[in-house]
Write a protein that holds these residues in place. Structure first.
Motif, PDB file in Angstrom:
ATOM      1  N   VAL A 180      39.248 100.068  19.637  1.00 44.87           N
ATOM      2  CA  VAL A 180      38.219 100.590  19.062  1.00 44.87           C
ATOM      3  C   VAL A 180      37.587 101.416  19.895  1.00 44.87           C
ATOM      4  O   VAL A 180      37.318 102.879  19.633  1.00 44.87           O
ATOM      5  CB  VAL A 180      37.203  99.459  18.357  1.00 44.87           C
ATOM      6  CG1 VAL A 180      36.042 100.188  18.042  1.00 44.87           C
ATOM      7  CG2 VAL A 180      37.854  98.785  17.288  1.00 44.87           C
ATOM      8  N   ALA A 201      43.188 104.292  13.063  1.00 40.74           N
ATOM      9  CA  ALA A 201      43.228 102.705  13.785  1.00 40.74           C
ATOM     10  C   ALA A 201      44.788 102.130  13.484  1.00 40.74           C
ATOM     11  O   ALA A 201      45.125 101.483  14.259  1.00 40.74           O
ATOM     12  CB  ALA A 201      42.169 102.028  13.150  1.00 40.74           C
ATOM     13  N   ILE A 235      42.863  97.229  11.577  1.00 38.60           N
ATOM     14  CA  ILE A 235      43.600  96.515  12.606  1.00 38.60           C
ATOM     15  C   ILE A 235      43.625  95.041  12.265  1.00 38.60           C
ATOM     16  O   ILE A 235      44.507  94.447  12.563  1.00 38.60           O
ATOM     17  CB  ILE A 235      42.846  96.647  14.027  1.00 38.60           C
ATOM     18  CG1 ILE A 235      42.841  98.178  14.520  1.00 38.60           C
ATOM     19  CG2 ILE A 235      43.336  95.846  14.889  1.00 38.60           C
ATOM     20  CD1 ILE A 235      41.920  98.855  15.613  1.00 38.60           C
ATOM     21  N   ASP A 236      42.552  94.427  11.935  1.00 37.25           N
ATOM     22  CA  ASP A 236      42.519  92.983  11.539  1.00 37.25           C
ATOM     23  C   ASP A 236      43.353  92.843  10.255  1.00 37.25           C
ATOM     24  O   ASP A 236      44.138  91.676  10.256  1.00 37.25           O
ATOM     25  CB  ASP A 236      40.972  92.930  11.011  1.00 37.25           C
ATOM     26  CG  ASP A 236      40.004  92.689  12.321  1.00 37.25           C
ATOM     27  OD1 ASP A 236      40.494  92.581  13.271  1.00 37.25           O
ATOM     28  OD2 ASP A 236      38.935  92.993  11.969  1.00 37.25           O
ATOM     29  N   ALA A 243      37.830  98.565  12.852  1.00 38.22           N
ATOM     30  CA  ALA A 243      38.777  97.439  13.140  1.00 38.22           C
ATOM     31  C   ALA A 243      39.296  96.751  11.930  1.00 38.22           C
ATOM     32  O   ALA A 243      40.043  96.110  11.809  1.00 38.22           O
ATOM     33  CB  ALA A 243      38.482  96.496  14.136  1.00 38.22           C
ATOM     34  N   GLU A 244      38.691  97.343  10.628  1.00 38.53           N
ATOM     35  CA  GLU A 244      39.199  96.683   9.340  1.00 38.53           C
ATOM     36  C   GLU A 244      40.764  96.695   9.228  1.00 38.53           C
ATOM     37  O   GLU A 244      41.537  95.631   8.825  1.00 38.53           O
ATOM     38  CB  GLU A 244      38.632  97.491   7.919  1.00 38.53           C
ATOM     39  CG  GLU A 244      37.202  96.743   7.929  1.00 38.53           C
ATOM     40  CD  GLU A 244      36.559  97.307   6.551  1.00 38.53           C
ATOM     41  OE1 GLU A 244      36.375  96.634   5.730  1.00 38.53           O
ATOM     42  OE2 GLU A 244      36.368  98.602   6.452  1.00 38.53           O
ATOM     43  N   GLU A 289      32.359  99.164  15.187  1.00 42.63           N
ATOM     44  CA  GLU A 289      33.411  98.360  15.835  1.00 42.63           C
ATOM     45  C   GLU A 289      34.427  97.785  14.776  1.00 42.63           C
ATOM     46  O   GLU A 289      35.336  97.962  14.451  1.00 42.63           O
ATOM     47  CB  GLU A 289      33.162  97.439  16.746  1.00 42.63           C
ATOM     48  CG  GLU A 289      34.092  96.711  17.335  1.00 42.63           C
ATOM     49  CD  GLU A 289      33.797  95.729  18.532  1.00 42.63           C
ATOM     50  OE1 GLU A 289      34.844  94.945  18.740  1.00 42.63           O
ATOM     51  OE2 GLU A 289      32.640  95.909  19.107  1.00 42.63           O
ATOM     52  N   ASP A 290      33.448  97.088  13.551  1.00 42.86           N
ATOM     53  CA  ASP A 290      34.071  96.327  12.750  1.00 42.86           C
ATOM     54  C   ASP A 290      34.759  97.343  11.542  1.00 42.86           C
ATOM     55  O   ASP A 290      35.581  96.953  10.942  1.00 42.86           O
ATOM     56  CB  ASP A 290      33.290  95.288  12.117  1.00 42.86           C
ATOM     57  CG  ASP A 290      32.950  94.135  13.249  1.00 42.86           C
ATOM     58  OD1 ASP A 290      33.821  93.795  13.811  1.00 42.86           O
ATOM     59  OD2 ASP A 290      31.755  93.489  13.251  1.00 42.86           O
ATOM     60  N   LYS A 302      43.797  91.873  18.726  1.00 45.15           N
ATOM     61  CA  LYS A 302      42.599  90.724  18.519  1.00 45.15           C
ATOM     62  C   LYS A 302      41.667  90.717  19.860  1.00 45.15           C
ATOM     63  O   LYS A 302      42.424  91.074  20.869  1.00 45.15           O
ATOM     64  CB  LYS A 302      42.994  89.586  17.819  1.00 45.15           C
ATOM     65  CG  LYS A 302      43.820  89.005  18.522  1.00 45.15           C
ATOM     66  CD  LYS A 302      44.508  87.463  17.876  1.00 45.15           C
ATOM     67  CE  LYS A 302      45.446  86.900  18.618  1.00 45.15           C
ATOM     68  NZ  LYS A 302      45.763  85.571  17.819  1.00 45.15           N
ATOM     69  N   ARG A 326      38.875 105.282  11.810  1.00 44.29           N
ATOM     70  CA  ARG A 326      39.221 104.151  10.858  1.00 44.29           C
ATOM     71  C   ARG A 326      40.555 104.719  10.145  1.00 44.29           C
ATOM     72  O   ARG A 326      41.703 103.756  10.350  1.00 44.29           O
ATOM     73  CB  ARG A 326      38.213 103.732   9.801  1.00 44.29           C
ATOM     74  CG  ARG A 326      38.664 103.048   8.613  1.00 44.29           C
ATOM     75  CD  ARG A 326      37.610 102.586   7.862  1.00 44.29           C
ATOM     76  NE  ARG A 326      37.281 103.695   6.942  1.00 44.29           N
ATOM     77  CZ  ARG A 326      36.439 103.687   5.897  1.00 44.29           C
ATOM     78  NH1 ARG A 326      35.653 102.644   5.800  1.00 44.29           N
ATOM     79  NH2 ARG A 326      36.200 104.685   5.314  1.00 44.29           N
ATOM     80  N   ARG A 364      41.649  94.352  20.834  1.00 46.27           N
ATOM     81  CA  ARG A 364      41.031  94.732  19.564  1.00 46.27           C
ATOM     82  C   ARG A 364      39.858  95.647  20.132  1.00 46.27           C
ATOM     83  O   ARG A 364      39.818  96.925  19.553  1.00 46.27           O
ATOM     84  CB  ARG A 364      40.649  94.082  18.615  1.00 46.27           C
ATOM     85  CG  ARG A 364      39.814  94.174  17.333  1.00 46.27           C
ATOM     86  CD  ARG A 364      39.148  92.973  16.816  1.00 46.27           C
ATOM     87  NE  ARG A 364      38.651  93.524  15.533  1.00 46.27           N
ATOM     88  CZ  ARG A 364      37.396  93.666  15.169  1.00 46.27           C
ATOM     89  NH1 ARG A 364      36.464  93.409  16.546  1.00 46.27           N
ATOM     90  NH2 ARG A 364      36.846  93.527  14.207  1.00 46.27           N
ATOM     91  N   GLN A 365      39.045  95.395  20.950  1.00 50.29           N
ATOM     92  CA  GLN A 365      37.714  95.929  21.350  1.00 50.29           C
ATOM     93  C   GLN A 365      38.254  97.233  22.165  1.00 50.29           C
ATOM     94  O   GLN A 365      37.419  98.377  21.764  1.00 50.29           O
ATOM     95  CB  GLN A 365      37.003  95.306  22.110  1.00 50.29           C
ATOM     96  CG  GLN A 365      35.381  95.526  22.649  1.00 50.29           C
ATOM     97  CD  GLN A 365      34.648  94.945  23.664  1.00 50.29           C
ATOM     98  OE1 GLN A 365      35.244  94.445  24.571  1.00 50.29           O
ATOM     99  NE2 GLN A 365      33.729  94.397  22.973  1.00 50.29           N
TER     100      GLN A 365
END
Length: 319
Positions: free
Chosen positions: A129, A165, A114-115, A111-112, A107-108, A121, A162, A125-126
């Motif tokens: 993903v 995203a 995206i962040d 979302a790199e 997930e992280d 968020k 990724r 955000r979830q």
């Protein structure tokens, strides 16, 4: 006519490896890519394909030359425009095992971007993903796992998610299937093609598998030792190759029909590719070329359009 989304003009990328030694990985490459097309880039290992791809997306700074994307020239941009281009140009790496952080959950990892670009968020955000995982053929519950829990093909799908995203316009796919099992390669290629049409993407597809490049590409460029040897449409390259190096590459493609394979003459190149630290004078390919002439050692062949939309750099066509 299609709009050109990327222009590469006389780009060089040299690496200093000692006081008096320089690796000329990319040594004066020029081409353009039209919006919505897949441009294939082929050549044997060490030809500079991956270095060129990384220079185009800004992971490497060009030693000289110019890269322009969507009307913006790299190297002279304000931070806001640079960040916008970083979002619009993404890369899928060759080795999905090495390109995913083993300490981060999927997930992280996805979302790199995206962040970094503050696209979503919290719950949004979830959900984004989860949606991306489903787009690449994985399941939402995979989001909480770590990269080592996946197969090579699944890890490459995570890498594709990724890249998608941040909703890019252009993706450099750097040999995205070479580290995968043959049975998985076709699945990943089909996924990339589906995403291209659904998301209106443009690809630079780097590979050494000519058969796969023919299948996916609209136009193909052939590199050797930091130089572009030939560039034309996919069909034209396979029907009528002009450069001796391209002929040798095509002769090495396996044929499914044993009778045809037996009749075809295989071109065996002598020797190994020269070092990019000290490339041959004149034409880079002359030391292995079956048609080499005296002029090949004295002068570098000019890059010229021999036929309509068919470019090559070879003294056989210099008259």
């Amino acid at each position: 006519m299609s709009v050109e989304i990327l222009q590469v003009e006389n780009v060089k990328k040299h690496f200093k490896i000692g006081p008096n030694q320089t690796v000329k990985s990319v040594d004066g490459i020029s081409f353009s890519i039209k919006k919505g097309e897949t441009f294939g880039l082929v050549g044997e290992s060490g030809s500079g394909k991956s270095t060129l791809g990384k220079t185009i997306v800004g992971l490497y700074s060009a030693t000289s030359g110019r890269v322009s994307f969507d009307g913006h020239e790299f190297g002279d941009l304000d931070k806001k425009t640079q960040k916008k281009l970083n979002r619009e140009m993404q890369m899928i790496f060759q080795d999905p095992h090495a390109s995913l952080n083993p300490r981060m959950r999927v997930e992280d990892i996805i979302a790199e971007g995206i962040d970094a670009h503050r696209l979503a968020k919290g719950k949004e955000r979830q959900e984004l993903v989860y949606h991306l995982l489903e787009r690449v053929g994985l399941r939402p519950e995979h989001a909480q796992r770590f990269p080592h829990e996946f197969s090579g093909g699944q890890r490459q799908r995570i890498g594709i998610a990724r890249a998608l995203a941040v909703k890019p316009k252009f993706i450099v796919a750097d040999e995205p299937i070479s580290a995968l099992d043959v049975s998985i390669q076709a699945q990943v290629i089909n996924l990339l093609e589906d995403l291209k049409h659904e998301e209106n993407l443009t690809y630079l597809f780097i590979a050494h598998d000519l058969g796969m490049v023919k299948h996916i590409s609209d136009r193909i460029g052939v590199m050797y030792l930091g130089k572009m040897m030939e560039l034309t449409t996919s069909s034209q390259l396979f029907e009528e190759p002009l450069h001796p190096y391209t002929e040798a590459l095509l002769s090495a493609i396996p044929l499914p029909n044993p009778r045809l394979a037996k009749k075809r003459e295989r071109i065996i190149l002598s020797g190994d590719p020269p070092s990019p630290v000290n490339p041959p004078s004149g034409c880079r390919f002359r030391t292995r070329c079956p048609y080499a002439m005296d002029i090949c050692a004295k002068a570098e062949p000019s890059w010229k359009e021999v036929k309509e939309n068919h470019w090559t750099a070879c003294h056989l066509y210099s008259k």
